[in-house]
Design an enzyme around this catalytic site. Structure first.
Site, PDB file in Angstrom:
ATOM      1  N   HIS A 198      49.991  54.661 -94.609  1.00 45.25           N
ATOM      2  CA  HIS A 198      48.771  54.606 -95.423  1.00 45.25           C
ATOM      3  C   HIS A 198      47.514  54.529 -94.560  1.00 45.25           C
ATOM      4  O   HIS A 198      46.438  54.943 -94.996  1.00 45.25           O
ATOM      5  CB  HIS A 198      48.804  53.392 -96.349  1.00 45.25           C
ATOM      6  CG  HIS A 198      49.972  53.380 -97.290  1.00 45.25           C
ATOM      7  ND1 HIS A 198      50.166  54.340 -98.262  1.00 45.25           N
ATOM      8  CD2 HIS A 198      51.019  52.530 -97.400  1.00 45.25           C
ATOM      9  CE1 HIS A 198      51.273  54.083 -98.930  1.00 45.25           C
ATOM     10  NE2 HIS A 198      51.818  52.994 -98.427  1.00 45.25           N
ATOM     11  N   HIS A 231      42.186  47.698 -89.875  1.00 45.75           N
ATOM     12  CA  HIS A 231      42.642  49.047 -90.183  1.00 45.75           C
ATOM     13  C   HIS A 231      41.453  49.899 -90.591  1.00 45.75           C
ATOM     14  O   HIS A 231      40.348  49.382 -90.792  1.00 45.75           O
ATOM     15  CB  HIS A 231      43.712  49.046 -91.289  1.00 45.75           C
ATOM     16  CG  HIS A 231      43.225  48.423 -92.565  1.00 45.75           C
ATOM     17  ND1 HIS A 231      43.360  47.086 -92.853  1.00 45.75           N
ATOM     18  CD2 HIS A 231      42.592  48.963 -93.643  1.00 45.75           C
ATOM     19  CE1 HIS A 231      42.840  46.817 -94.030  1.00 45.75           C
ATOM     20  NE2 HIS A 231      42.359  47.946 -94.537  1.00 45.75           N
ATOM     21  N   HIS A 276      39.848  53.414 -92.911  1.00 46.31           N
ATOM     22  CA  HIS A 276      39.919  54.352 -94.031  1.00 46.31           C
ATOM     23  C   HIS A 276      39.019  55.525 -93.684  1.00 46.31           C
ATOM     24  O   HIS A 276      37.926  55.339 -93.129  1.00 46.31           O
ATOM     25  CB  HIS A 276      39.454  53.694 -95.327  1.00 46.31           C
ATOM     26  CG  HIS A 276      40.297  52.514 -95.740  1.00 46.31           C
ATOM     27  ND1 HIS A 276      41.389  52.633 -96.566  1.00 46.31           N
ATOM     28  CD2 HIS A 276      40.193  51.199 -95.428  1.00 46.31           C
ATOM     29  CE1 HIS A 276      41.934  51.443 -96.747  1.00 46.31           C
ATOM     30  NE2 HIS A 276      41.227  50.546 -96.073  1.00 46.31           N
ATOM     31  N   GLU A 279      35.388  53.380 -98.246  1.00 45.22           N
ATOM     32  CA  GLU A 279      35.760  52.842 -99.560  1.00 45.22           C
ATOM     33  C   GLU A 279      34.537  52.300-100.280  1.00 45.22           C
ATOM     34  O   GLU A 279      34.277  52.649-101.429  1.00 45.22           O
ATOM     35  CB  GLU A 279      36.829  51.769 -99.390  1.00 45.22           C
ATOM     36  CG  GLU A 279      38.120  52.329 -98.799  1.00 45.22           C
ATOM     37  CD  GLU A 279      39.338  51.548 -99.220  1.00 45.22           C
ATOM     38  OE1 GLU A 279      40.226  52.141 -99.844  1.00 45.22           O
ATOM     39  OE2 GLU A 279      39.408  50.346 -98.891  1.00 45.22           O
ATOM     40  N   HIS A 330      38.053  47.788 -91.770  1.00 44.06           N
ATOM     41  CA  HIS A 330      38.293  46.501 -92.414  1.00 44.06           C
ATOM     42  C   HIS A 330      38.971  45.569 -91.421  1.00 44.06           C
ATOM     43  O   HIS A 330      39.992  45.942 -90.818  1.00 44.06           O
ATOM     44  CB  HIS A 330      39.189  46.658 -93.647  1.00 44.06           C
ATOM     45  CG  HIS A 330      38.541  47.379 -94.774  1.00 44.06           C
ATOM     46  ND1 HIS A 330      39.246  47.903 -95.845  1.00 44.06           N
ATOM     47  CD2 HIS A 330      37.234  47.654 -95.025  1.00 44.06           C
ATOM     48  CE1 HIS A 330      38.403  48.476 -96.681  1.00 44.06           C
ATOM     49  NE2 HIS A 330      37.175  48.342 -96.204  1.00 44.06           N
ATOM     50  N   THR A 357      42.138  46.517-101.360  1.00 44.29           N
ATOM     51  CA  THR A 357      41.865  47.863-101.875  1.00 44.29           C
ATOM     52  C   THR A 357      43.125  48.713-101.953  1.00 44.29           C
ATOM     53  O   THR A 357      43.054  49.900-102.260  1.00 44.29           O
ATOM     54  CB  THR A 357      40.813  48.576-101.005  1.00 44.29           C
ATOM     55  OG1 THR A 357      41.347  48.760 -99.681  1.00 44.29           O
ATOM     56  CG2 THR A 357      39.531  47.765-100.937  1.00 44.29           C
ATOM     57  N   THR A 358      44.266  48.105-101.653  1.00 43.80           N
ATOM     58  CA  THR A 358      45.555  48.777-101.779  1.00 43.80           C
ATOM     59  C   THR A 358      46.503  47.863-102.548  1.00 43.80           C
ATOM     60  O   THR A 358      46.295  46.646-102.605  1.00 43.80           O
ATOM     61  CB  THR A 358      46.163  49.092-100.407  1.00 43.80           C
ATOM     62  OG1 THR A 358      46.340  47.868 -99.673  1.00 43.80           O
ATOM     63  CG2 THR A 358      45.273  50.034 -99.617  1.00 43.80           C
TER      64      THR A 358
END
Length: 337
Positions: A84, A109, A111, A122, A135, A217-218
């Site tokens: 992911h 991590h 995005h 995000e 993040h 957010t996941t």
């Protein structure tokens, strides 16, 4: 009734721990997350679109102080393609000051979007997304023993959000991550990264930020996150962004799809308040201050007009008095002759 509630909670936690398959698009995409992860349909979800004309300025928000971020240490860091995102483990020697409790770092991590397409972050600011977002995840170590336990408790987590934009030069700090992506091209691959100064991943100035209560957010989307989204952005080069967009794959197979567009759409704010540590750029005053300033200007203008009126009236009376004096003197002179 309480047994039924307890059973639902056990089922929810078990489903989350089981790691049910989810994606960002398609039949298991974010629109379908709530079916398997009920909290993803909650009323305090993240990310959000931060509307700067609706935030509440709070001058009492203490500045965040990242501790240990600039001390690399000696232990290597684990870099992981989890299917992911790309995730980097962090030592607990990194922690945050400036919050109500001590939050220690667990992982960071990224995005990002897709080459040739806008967006990738995000969080959005006034409807505009950045090209990527970092993040850094922390957990409340005063109250909980680990990240997993804290993630299911109110404000158990504190996450720093850094919007990323394209600059003219390569960012050496982000290169510590991006240069190792070829080693973890497929899901579940890991590699070791030498320790580095994590503070340099953050913007130079940390005093201007937005703060709100939200969620992961996941999936499982636990509503346990105290979010801090910095106003100032980090920069990476176009080459670094394209490396991020073109290197990783979302599965273990050789011919799998690229790991791209791994960002969730903004969620409704509902009744939450977004606080800001600073007065907004583009509108240097809050709505209340603008109203107060408008009233002050109006009162000032009225006072000025009144002052001009009385001064003009006084001058006019004085001039009229002088004219009468001249006429009176002229009459007396004529009479005496």
């Amino acid at each position: 009734m309480w047994l039924f509630t307890l059973l639902l909670e056990v089922i929810r936690i078990t489903a989350a721990d089981a790691g049910q398959h989810w994606t960002y698009e398609g039949p298991h995409g974010q629109d379908h997350w709530p079916a398997s992860y009920p909290e993803c349909g909650g009323n305090a979800q993240s990310p959000i679109d931060i509307q700067t004309d609706s935030v509440t300025f709070d001058p009492d928000l203490p500045a965040l102080q990242p501790r240990g971020y600039d001390q690399p240490g000696t232990e290597s860091l684990d870099l992981h393609n989890n299917g992911h995102t790309v995730q980097l483990s962090l030592p607990t020697t990194l922690y945050l000051e400036g919050l109500s409790r001590k939050y220690v770092a667990a992982q960071l991590h990224l995005h990002w979007g897709q080459k040739g397409s806008p967006g990738g972050s995000e969080h959005q600011i006034n409807g505009e997304a950045a090209v990527a977002e970092l993040h850094i995840v922390h957990y409340d170590s005063d109250s909980y023993d680990n990240l997993s336990e804290a993630a299911q408790r109110p404000q158990g987590l504190a996450v720093l959000g850094v919007l990323i934009e394209v600059g003219e030069t390569k960012n050496p700090a982000y290169e510590h991550i991006i240069s190792h992506l070829d080693e973890i091209r497929h899901k579940d691959q890991k590699t070791s990264v030498p320790p580095f100064n994590v503070r340099e991943l953050l913007p130079p100035q940390l005093g201007q930020f937005f703060r709100y209560n939200g969620s992961l957010t996941t999936p499982p989307c636990y509503q346990s996150v105290l979010w801090t989204v910095f106003s100032q952005r980090a920069q990476i080069s176009m080459g670094q962004l394209e490396k991020l967009q073109e290197t990783l794959f979302s599965t273990e197979e050789e011919d799998s799809e690229l790991l791209v567009q791994n960002y969730r759409a903004p969620q409704p704010l509902n009744q939450r308040t977004v606080f800001a540590s600073f007065l907004q750029v583009g509108s240097p005053y809050t709505t209340g201050e603008m109203l107060g300033l408008g009233v002050a200007i109006l009162v000032g203008c009225l006072c000025l007009l009144l002052a001009i009126y009385f001064i003009t009236r006084k001058i006019w009376k004085k001039k009229l008095g002088n004219q009468k004096s001249v006429v009176f003197t002229s009459v007396r002179t004529t009479t005496e002759e």
